[in-house]
Structures are given as structure tokens and as C-alpha cells.
Motif scaffolding. Structure first.
Motif, PDB file in Angstrom:
ATOM      1  N   SER A  33       0.791  -1.233   0.000  1.00  0.00           N
ATOM      2  CA  SER A  33       0.000   0.000   0.000  1.00  0.00           C
ATOM      3  C   SER A  33       0.819   1.277   0.000  1.00  0.00           C
ATOM      4  N   HIS A  34       2.071   1.207   0.503  1.00  0.00           N
ATOM      5  CA  HIS A  34       2.755   2.484   0.684  1.00  0.00           C
ATOM      6  C   HIS A  34       4.269   2.459   0.549  1.00  0.00           C
ATOM      7  N   CYS A  35       4.892   1.332   0.266  1.00  0.00           N
ATOM      8  CA  CYS A  35       6.354   1.300   0.209  1.00  0.00           C
ATOM      9  C   CYS A  35       6.870   2.216  -0.890  1.00  0.00           C
ATOM     10  N   TYR A  36       7.598   3.257  -0.526  1.00  0.00           N
ATOM     11  CA  TYR A  36       8.087   4.233  -1.499  1.00  0.00           C
ATOM     12  C   TYR A  36       9.096   3.604  -2.460  1.00  0.00           C
ATOM     13  N   ALA A  37       9.815   2.552  -1.992  1.00  0.00           N
ATOM     14  CA  ALA A  37      10.854   1.937  -2.814  1.00  0.00           C
ATOM     15  C   ALA A  37      10.327   0.774  -3.646  1.00  0.00           C
ATOM     16  N   GLU A  38       9.047   0.409  -3.441  1.00  0.00           N
ATOM     17  CA  GLU A  38       8.467  -0.750  -4.122  1.00  0.00           C
ATOM     18  C   GLU A  38       9.347  -1.983  -3.905  1.00  0.00           C
ATOM     19  N   ALA A  39       9.843  -2.122  -2.680  1.00  0.00           N
ATOM     20  CA  ALA A  39      10.730  -3.232  -2.331  1.00  0.00           C
ATOM     21  C   ALA A  39       9.934  -4.507  -2.094  1.00  0.00           C
ATOM     22  N   GLY A  40      10.649  -5.638  -2.042  1.00  0.00           N
ATOM     23  CA  GLY A  40       9.977  -6.910  -1.794  1.00  0.00           C
ATOM     24  C   GLY A  40      10.945  -8.073  -1.787  1.00  0.00           C
ATOM     25  N   PRO A  41      10.462  -9.262  -1.450  1.00  0.00           N
ATOM     26  CA  PRO A  41      11.307 -10.448  -1.311  1.00  0.00           C
ATOM     27  C   PRO A  41      12.023 -10.878  -2.587  1.00  0.00           C
ATOM     28  N   THR A  42      11.479 -10.525  -3.733  1.00  0.00           N
ATOM     29  CA  THR A  42      12.088 -10.983  -4.992  1.00  0.00           C
ATOM     30  C   THR A  42      12.974  -9.924  -5.641  1.00  0.00           C
TER      31      THR A  42
END
Length: 308
Positions: A33-42
């Protein structure tokens, strides 16, 4: 904040003394909903190598930067994280690690206890349901809460940012809980329309008003921006270039002029008047109670909140 070493006599070009190093986009959480970096596990660690980051740190110390923040994504997931923090400390820089505190290795606890190092994290609710709904990771509330308590037990300074993301999230209760635990450095903020939260195109009106004002950020590919939330405003690159060149460039000055300044005018952190005011003459930086970066962790230059 942890006391910093005496800053160098020289002044960094552009007045930048605080540098955010976004060393990875990888993160165990999925804050859709809000991660500015569009980060994630992959996600990956970007094209900047450990040697590239060391060169940036060397130059930063040389030109007058006094403090760096390691952020992501989750910076502790970078394979050379410890090496990079130690390199910054050897160069006399203050260090803040912006971690989600979901998982903390024993060797990292020892690193966080080093003189000149402090922690920052994001916290969303006083319940498992509320916090985990934001992070997308079951068990993240219990883990982060436990690690905040452990950090305080070890005497590590912890700065906590609370971002109001979902309706009924219980942010006020989260703040009260943190205060009861002994956290004294708490910032609160709304969701900024950047990254996963961007409705259409990101806008400078979504920034806190202090980006490029004493601070700058470097993305995982070497792009230099006015702050991690201002990632849509590239000003140059340290890949094949230098920080000094970027900060002295016309592009840096132009981007800085694009960002509406925050004005004090008697505002309080949660008032609309505390938001960037285009056309208004700044009379001082009004630091909102949010989480840095224009707050996920309040920093020397800017105070908004983002999540890691």
C-alpha cells in the motif's frame, strides 16, 4: 540521535551533510500500500557493487557529509552490509540503519551497539492484525516489537516512524505503546504518494519540503536524488561520476528549486499548514512528526516517514 564525531571543517557542495544510501530493494515484507521503494522479497540489490558504495562513502566523508543512513528495502539483507557500515565508521561518519527489525542476526546486534550507530524502524499498530495488515507478513508485529525491546535493552538509540496507511490502523495506540516501552524518538506521518502509493505520477507536493536541503540519496543503481522519497527527481549518477560533480551541477540546483519549501509560520506537525507551501517564503524547517525521510526515521535534515 547518537552523538556524531566532530564534522569536518569543509562544507559539502550543495550543503549536503546527510546521505541516504539505498543499498538494496530486497525486503522480507510486502508493504503493497505504501512502500516508497516498491521493495519486496524478490527484488535485487541493484547495480552498485560494494566497492562502488565504498567509493561513495569515501567521497562523502571527504566533501563534508557527516552522517549516512543505510536503508532499502531491508539493508541488512545486503551481503556486504556489515562491511559497508564498518567502512563508514572508519571514515568518521555517523551511521543510522533503517531496518524493519523483522529479523536481526547476532552479529548485527553487535554492530548496532557500536559507537556512532543508531537504529530506525517503522511501526504501524499496537496489534498483530493492524501491523501485519500493512506489512503483508504474518508475525512481523511480534518480531519488530520484540526487537525494539531488545534494542532498548542493549542501550541502542531507536527512532520509530509510524505511517498512517489503513483505516482503523490504531496509530495513536501504537504511539502510546512505543512510549510505554521506552521509545522517546517517535515520528508520525501520512502516506506519501510515491512508489506503491503513487496514484498516477509522483508529485513534488508529496514531499516534506526539505528534500535536497542538507540531504541527498543514492539509489541502488547509483542515481542521486534529493531524498529517498524524491526518487522520481534524478540529478545525476555516481556510477562513473562523483557526488561533488552532481551537487555542483545545474541539474541539482534546478531540482532543488522544484521542491516546495516547508514553512514554519506557527504550524504543528499534524496541521495541513505544515505541508509544503508553493510560493511561500520559508522561515525555517518544520519537522513533522513522521518517520524519516520525510519520515520513516527523522534525520538531521528532514522529517517524514517512510517504511523499510
Amino acid at each position: 540521535m547518537t552523538a556524531l564525531l566532530k564534522p569536518p571543517a569543509n562544507t559539502a557542495p550543495g550543503g549536503v551533510t546527510f546521505l541516504e544510501l539505498e543499498i538494496t530493494n530486497r525486503c522480507q515484507l510486502t508493504c503493497s500500500s505504501h512502500c516508497y521503494a516498491e521493495a519486496g522479497p524478490t527484488k535485487g540489490h541493484g547495480t552498485m557493487t560494494a566497492d562502488d558504495w565504498k567509493q561513495v562513502i569515501d567521497e562523502a566523508a571527504r566533501i563534508g557529509v557527516t552522517k549516512v543512513q543505510f536503508i532499502g528495502g531491508e539493508p541488512t539483507l545486503h551481503p556486504q552490509f556489515t562491511e559497508l557500515v564498518e567502512h563508514a565508521l572508519k571514515r568518521g561518519l555517523g551511521v543510522q540503519v533503517y531496518s524493519n527489525l523483522y529479523k536481526v542476526r547476532l552479529e548485527h546486534w553487535e554492530l548496532f551497539e557500536r559507537r556512532g550507530v543508531s537504529l530506525a524502524t517503522s511501526y504501524y499498530a499496537d496489534t498483530d492484525k493492524g501491523h501485519d495488515a500493512v506489512t503483508g507478513r504474518k508475525g512481523s508485529h511480534a518480531a519488530t516489537r520484540a526487537n525494539i525491546i531488545e534494542a532498548l535493552r542493549r542501550g541502542i538509540h531507536v527512532q520509530v516512524g509510524i505511517v498512517d496507511v489503513l483505516e482503523g490502523q490504531r496509530v495513536d495506540q501504537a504511539r502510546a505503546e512505543l512510549e510505554a516501552l521506552g521509545v522517546s524518538d517517535i515520528n508520525m506521518d501520512r502516506v506519501r504518494g510515491v512508489g506503491n502509493a503513487a496514484k498516477l505520477l509522483p508529485s513534488t507536493s508529496e514531499l516534506c519540503g526539505n528534500c535536497a536541503n542538507g540531504r541527498a540519496a543514492i539509489m541502488p543503481d547509483g542515481t542521486v536524488t534529493p531524498c529517498v522519497l524524491g526518487r522520481f527527481l534524478p540529478t545525476g549518477s555516481v556510477k562513473g561520476g562523483s557526488l561533488k560533480t552532481v551537487f555542483e551541477s545545474d541539474r541539482w540546483g534546478q531540482v532543488k528549486q522544484l521542491i516546495p519549501p516547508r514553512v514554519r509560520s506557527g504550524c504543528t506537525p499534524d496541521e495541513d499548514s505544515c505541508m509544503p507551501s508553493p510560493g511561500a517564503a520559508p522561515t525555517g524547517a518544520c519537522t513533522p512528526a513522521d518517520s524519516n525521510d520525510c519520515d520513516p526515521s527523522r534525520t538531521p535534515a528532514c522529517n517524514p516517514k517512510y517504511n523499510s
